[in-house]
Design an enzyme around this catalytic site. Structure first.
Site, PDB file in Angstrom:
ATOM      1  N   ASP A 227      81.104 -88.683 159.616  1.00 40.04           N
ATOM      2  CA  ASP A 227      82.011 -87.871 158.783  1.00 40.04           C
ATOM      3  C   ASP A 227      83.348 -88.550 158.542  1.00 40.04           C
ATOM      4  O   ASP A 227      84.379 -87.887 158.418  1.00 40.04           O
ATOM      5  CB  ASP A 227      82.234 -86.496 159.441  1.00 40.04           C
ATOM      6  CG  ASP A 227      80.917 -85.786 159.675  1.00 40.04           C
ATOM      7  OD1 ASP A 227      80.778 -85.146 160.732  1.00 40.04           O
ATOM      8  OD2 ASP A 227      80.024 -85.922 158.839  1.00 40.04           O
TER       9      ASP A 227
HETATM   10  N1  LIG Z   1      75.697 -92.240 159.971  1.00 42.35           N
HETATM   11  C1  LIG Z   1      75.994 -90.999 159.523  1.00 42.35           C
HETATM   12  N2  LIG Z   1      75.036 -90.060 159.492  1.00 42.35           N
HETATM   13  C2  LIG Z   1      75.325 -88.805 159.054  1.00 42.35           C
HETATM   14  C3  LIG Z   1      76.636 -88.472 158.647  1.00 42.35           C
HETATM   15  C4  LIG Z   1      77.633 -89.516 158.669  1.00 42.35           C
HETATM   16  O1  LIG Z   1      78.809 -89.303 158.261  1.00 42.35           O
HETATM   17  N3  LIG Z   1      77.273 -90.755 159.116  1.00 42.35           N
HETATM   18  N4  LIG Z   1      76.939 -87.146 158.284  1.00 42.35           N
HETATM   19  C5  LIG Z   1      76.004 -86.178 158.860  1.00 42.35           C
HETATM   20  C6  LIG Z   1      76.140 -84.712 158.532  1.00 42.35           C
HETATM   21  N5  LIG Z   1      76.679 -83.990 159.679  1.00 42.35           N
HETATM   22  C7  LIG Z   1      77.743 -83.181 159.391  1.00 42.35           C
HETATM   23  O2  LIG Z   1      78.056 -83.014 158.201  1.00 42.35           O
HETATM   24  C8  LIG Z   1      76.140 -84.055 160.985  1.00 42.35           C
HETATM   25  C9  LIG Z   1      74.763 -84.058 161.152  1.00 42.35           C
HETATM   26  C10 LIG Z   1      74.210 -84.140 162.414  1.00 42.35           C
HETATM   27  C11 LIG Z   1      74.999 -84.186 163.543  1.00 42.35           C
HETATM   28  C12 LIG Z   1      74.345 -84.284 164.869  1.00 42.35           C
HETATM   29  O3  LIG Z   1      74.986 -84.255 165.898  1.00 42.35           O
HETATM   30  N6  LIG Z   1      72.989 -84.411 164.834  1.00 42.35           N
HETATM   31  C13 LIG Z   1      72.179 -84.615 166.060  1.00 42.35           C
HETATM   32  C14 LIG Z   1      70.853 -83.855 165.975  1.00 42.35           C
HETATM   33  C15 LIG Z   1      71.082 -82.379 165.697  1.00 42.35           C
HETATM   34  C16 LIG Z   1      69.722 -81.664 165.522  1.00 42.35           C
HETATM   35  O4  LIG Z   1      68.668 -82.243 165.885  1.00 42.35           O
HETATM   36  O5  LIG Z   1      69.742 -80.505 165.041  1.00 42.35           O
HETATM   37  C17 LIG Z   1      71.825 -86.093 166.136  1.00 42.35           C
HETATM   38  O6  LIG Z   1      71.652 -86.735 165.051  1.00 42.35           O
HETATM   39  O7  LIG Z   1      71.659 -86.569 167.278  1.00 42.35           O
HETATM   40  C18 LIG Z   1      76.383 -84.171 163.394  1.00 42.35           C
HETATM   41  C19 LIG Z   1      76.957 -84.103 162.117  1.00 42.35           C
HETATM   42  C20 LIG Z   1      74.591 -86.585 158.463  1.00 42.35           C
HETATM   43  N7  LIG Z   1      74.338 -87.863 159.016  1.00 42.35           N
END
Ligand SMILES: Nc1nc2c(c(=O)[nH]1)N[C@@H](CN(C=O)c1ccc(C(=O)N[C@@H](CCC(=O)O)C(=O)O)cc1)CN2
Length: 282
Positions: A227
């Protein structure tokens, strides 16, 4: 009307506008839109022109060849696109449907001028809505203990569909660094907060705990840092002490849909120029 879009960023100096305008005029180029920005902080100049394709004596490849000497003389970062060539878009979502449904409707009603090549999701919940639109749906589950296979498949699908834009429509998985770098400034995310406030997961819960009077949404390019990518579009909506988290989520969804649709349209129309970690949006 079919137009060519000429987008330029270069070190600022006197004579850039004159040089580009004279080039276009010398080829009878009919300018329908022209935007310029001189950035004092960086010393760079940004411009965007739309030119009627039928006013020029050549196509886009010949235009590129004819303009190249000017681009070299002014050390330009530049691109030219043809509105006749719709950009291919891959949408990605998880379980939340509002942003995906909104984009699909805007595309279905010809508001979004693009080709939606496919939808990729780590869940199967949204398949019927997507396939109703006649768009391929790929369920690519993510194993939290081993994410690599899933993102190898995502990467394969994005390449197979020759995506020029990938939109994370509340896709709730963090993209790996290699995908972020390979598609730099081509992956667009909607974050459900007014960044830089409340990065990461559950921003509405964070906002409720903080007692804010405005919540919002941010459309930004995806980078390895979560983000934190260049911001394309943002907006806010008022909330008060009497609003529950559920109220905030409901108000927030409307803002998310509006902001993501605007941000994607600006990208599709070649209105976004990235410079460092900021954008110029014409
Ligand atoms: N490399 C990036 N990937 C993503 C971004 C980014 O800016 N850089 N934005 C996110 C969207 N997002 C908030 O808007 C967000 C999505 C997911 C997570 C998170 O902690 N996900 C966990 C899994 C959660 C689940 O399984 O329900 C994870 O990936 O380990 C935080 C913020 C989209 N991707």
């Amino acid at each position: 009307m079919r137009t060519f879009r000429l987008v330029i960023a270069c070190p600022d100096r006197v004579g850039i506008v004159a040089k580009v305008s004279n080039f276009l005029a010398s080829h009878n180029g009919w300018i329908t839109e022209a935007s310029h920005h001189s950035d004092n902080l960086s010393g760079w100049f940004f411009m965007r022109h739309e030119i009627r394709a039928d006013s020029l004596p050549f196509g886009i490849e010949a235009f590129r060849e004819a303009f190249a000497p000017i681009a070299e003389e002014f050390s330009m970062n530049w691109r030219i696109t043809d509105t006749a060539q719709k950009k291919r878009v891959v949408l990605m979502a998880s379980r939340e449907s509002h942003c995906l449904a909104d984009l699909l409707h805007r595309w279905h009603s010809d508001e979004l001028d693009c080709e939606i090549s496919c939808v990729i999701s780590n869940h199967d919940d949204l398949r019927s809505m997507v396939e109703w639109h006649g768009i391929p749906y790929y369920h690519v589950p993510v194993n939290p203990q081993d994410k690599e296979p899933a993102f190898a498949e995502v990467s394969r699908l994005v390449k197979q569909h020759e995506a020029e834009v990938v939109v994370l429509a509340r896709y709730m998985q963090i993209l790996p660094p290699e995908l972020c770098s390979e598609y730099a400034h081509k992956v667009i995310n909607i974050h459900h907060s007014f960044l830089p406030s409340f990065v990461g997961a559950k921003p509405y819960h964070q906002a409720s705990l903080r007692g804010v009077k405005l919540i919002g949404a941010t459309c930004h390019y995806v980078t390895e840092e979560l983000d934190a990518g260049p911001i394309i579009e943002q907006d806010v909506v008022r909330v008060s002490h009497s609003d529950s988290i559920e109220d905030m989520v409901r108000f927030g969804r409307d803002v998310e849909k509006m902001v993501l649709a605007r941000g994607l349209r600006y990208h599709l129309e070649d209105r976004v120029l990235v410079h460092g970690n900021k954008t110029v949006v014409f």
